[in-house]
Design a protein around this motif. Structure first.
Motif, mmCIF file in Angstrom:
data_model
loop_
_atom_site.group_PDB
_atom_site.id
_atom_site.type_symbol
_atom_site.label_atom_id
_atom_site.label_comp_id
_atom_site.label_asym_id
_atom_site.label_seq_id
_atom_site.Cartn_x
_atom_site.Cartn_y
_atom_site.Cartn_z
ATOM 1 N N GLY A 37 0.807 -1.211 0.000
ATOM 2 C CA GLY A 37 0.000 0.000 0.000
ATOM 3 C C GLY A 37 0.837 1.257 0.000
ATOM 4 O O GLY A 37 0.486 2.255 -0.629
ATOM 5 N N LEU A 38 1.977 1.227 0.714
ATOM 6 C CA LEU A 38 2.867 2.386 0.753
ATOM 7 C C LEU A 38 3.450 2.678 -0.624
ATOM 8 O O LEU A 38 3.526 3.838 -1.050
ATOM 9 C CB LEU A 38 4.000 2.144 1.750
ATOM 10 C CG LEU A 38 3.636 2.261 3.229
ATOM 11 C CD1 LEU A 38 4.781 1.761 4.097
ATOM 12 C CD2 LEU A 38 3.289 3.698 3.593
ATOM 13 N N VAL A 39 3.860 1.629 -1.329
ATOM 14 C CA VAL A 39 4.444 1.816 -2.663
ATOM 15 C C VAL A 39 3.397 2.332 -3.641
ATOM 16 O O VAL A 39 3.594 3.345 -4.323
ATOM 17 C CB VAL A 39 5.051 0.492 -3.186
ATOM 18 C CG1 VAL A 39 5.542 0.666 -4.621
ATOM 19 C CG2 VAL A 39 6.195 0.048 -2.285
ATOM 20 N N LEU A 40 2.254 1.637 -3.699
ATOM 21 C CA LEU A 40 1.197 2.054 -4.626
ATOM 22 C C LEU A 40 0.638 3.410 -4.226
ATOM 23 O O LEU A 40 0.333 4.249 -5.088
ATOM 24 C CB LEU A 40 0.083 1.001 -4.623
ATOM 25 C CG LEU A 40 -1.128 1.274 -5.536
ATOM 26 C CD1 LEU A 40 -0.672 1.475 -6.979
ATOM 27 C CD2 LEU A 40 -2.127 0.121 -5.443
ATOM 28 N N GLY A 41 0.529 3.656 -2.928
ATOM 29 C CA GLY A 41 -0.010 4.926 -2.457
ATOM 30 C C GLY A 41 0.845 6.112 -2.829
ATOM 31 O O GLY A 41 0.333 7.208 -3.086
ATOM 32 N N SER B 190 -5.893 -0.088 1.123
ATOM 33 C CA SER B 190 -5.087 0.809 1.962
ATOM 34 C C SER B 190 -4.327 1.826 1.121
ATOM 35 O O SER B 190 -4.087 2.948 1.572
ATOM 36 C CB SER B 190 -4.097 -0.002 2.807
ATOM 37 O OG SER B 190 -3.163 -0.688 1.997
ATOM 38 N N ALA B 191 -3.967 1.455 -0.116
ATOM 39 C CA ALA B 191 -3.226 2.368 -0.988
ATOM 40 C C ALA B 191 -4.001 3.659 -1.238
ATOM 41 O O ALA B 191 -3.403 4.738 -1.355
ATOM 42 C CB ALA B 191 -2.903 1.688 -2.316
ATOM 43 N N ALA B 192 -5.328 3.562 -1.301
ATOM 44 C CA ALA B 192 -6.143 4.747 -1.558
ATOM 45 C C ALA B 192 -6.053 5.727 -0.392
ATOM 46 O O ALA B 192 -5.915 6.942 -0.587
ATOM 47 C CB ALA B 192 -7.598 4.345 -1.796
ATOM 48 N N TYR B 193 -6.116 5.220 0.831
ATOM 49 C CA TYR B 193 -6.016 6.085 2.006
ATOM 50 C C TYR B 193 -4.596 6.627 2.174
ATOM 51 O O TYR B 193 -4.403 7.798 2.511
ATOM 52 C CB TYR B 193 -6.431 5.311 3.258
ATOM 53 C CG TYR B 193 -7.886 4.919 3.253
ATOM 54 C CD1 TYR B 193 -8.856 5.788 3.739
ATOM 55 C CD2 TYR B 193 -8.300 3.686 2.749
ATOM 56 C CE1 TYR B 193 -10.201 5.448 3.730
ATOM 57 C CE2 TYR B 193 -9.642 3.331 2.732
ATOM 58 C CZ TYR B 193 -10.580 4.214 3.221
ATOM 59 O OH TYR B 193 -11.916 3.872 3.193
ATOM 60 N N ILE B 194 -3.619 5.769 1.907
ATOM 61 C CA ILE B 194 -2.220 6.196 1.994
ATOM 62 C C ILE B 194 -1.925 7.276 0.957
ATOM 63 O O ILE B 194 -1.172 8.215 1.225
ATOM 64 C CB ILE B 194 -1.285 4.990 1.819
ATOM 65 C CG1 ILE B 194 -1.422 4.044 3.020
ATOM 66 C CG2 ILE B 194 0.166 5.430 1.653
ATOM 67 C CD1 ILE B 194 -0.698 2.724 2.855
#
Length: 226
Positions: A40-44, A106-110
């Protein structure tokens, strides 16, 4: 209050006896939470950059993705991945579906956290970096992101805590994590209340450890930025 049968509220003996079995699912809980957070951190980060881009070909898809993932319950995403995708010939194991689903969600929120953190860095630093001949990516990597990380750390920690708690939904697609194990014991012993209280205490303990780690990282980030 006199009619409440307190002995059925929580059975300490059952909780202690079943604890080793319930904790067998802890690996799944932690694996889903931390791996999903990493992806998620990478995609975010890329979604945040796309969302803030002046190019509408990057901005529009990123905005639509973030809007969709924030507007759809994670349980629906899990069901689509695990039960729906086989209809079109794509099959995931329960664990794969859980990791993919939580990562995408989670990527969307991140992404929104990252975008706000990047925008919070003084715009003049972009201009100063450009005057020194630094490229966009050099400025982002060396100047902007280190400052944005400090700003984003507290809300990112909250996303991590939400992931740990939301990982219990993986039980709905048969992932044998701690909540799934607790449900099995509850059904076998006909004592769901004890198992639900036990699982609540376990999640509380995990999140407390993560909260301590969050405070440690925030202190280290504050020292690093001085």
């Amino acid at each position: 209050m006199e009619n409440i049968q307190w002995q059925y509220l929580f059975n300490p003996s059952l909780a202690i006896e079943s604890l080793p079995y319930v904790l067998e699912g802890l690996w799944y809980t932690l694996f889903i939470s931390f791996v999903s957070m990493a992806f998620g951190l990478v995609l975010g980060l890329f979604l945040a950059l796309g969302r803030g881009s002046a190019n509408w070909l990057l901005r529009l898809p990123s905005s639509l993705y973030i809007s969709f993932m924030r507007g759809v319950p994670i349980l629906v995403i899990l069901f689509i991945l695990y039960f729906g995708f086989p209809v079109i010939g794509i099959e995931f194991t329960a664990l794969q579906a859980a990791v993919i689903g939580f990562s995408l969600n989670s990527a969307a929120y991140i992404a929104e956290i990252n975008r706000s953190a990047i925008n919070a860095v003084d715009r003049g630093q972009w201009e100063a970096s450009a005057s020194l001949g630094l490229t966009y990516w050099q400025t982002l990597r060396s100047i902007i992101l280190p400052q944005a990380v400090r700003i984003a750390l507290p809300p990112l920690s909250n996303v991590m805590l939400d992931l740990i708690k939301a990982s219990s939904l993986a039980a709905m697609i048969t992932v044998p994590e701690i909540f799934q194990h607790a449900k099995i014991v509850g059904g076998r012993e006909l004592d769901y209340m004890t198992m639900y209280i036990l699982i609540a205490l376990i999640y509380w303990a995990i999140c407390s450890v993560v909260a301590v780690l969050q405070r440690y990282l925030e202190k280290r980030a504050a020292v690093f930025m001085k």
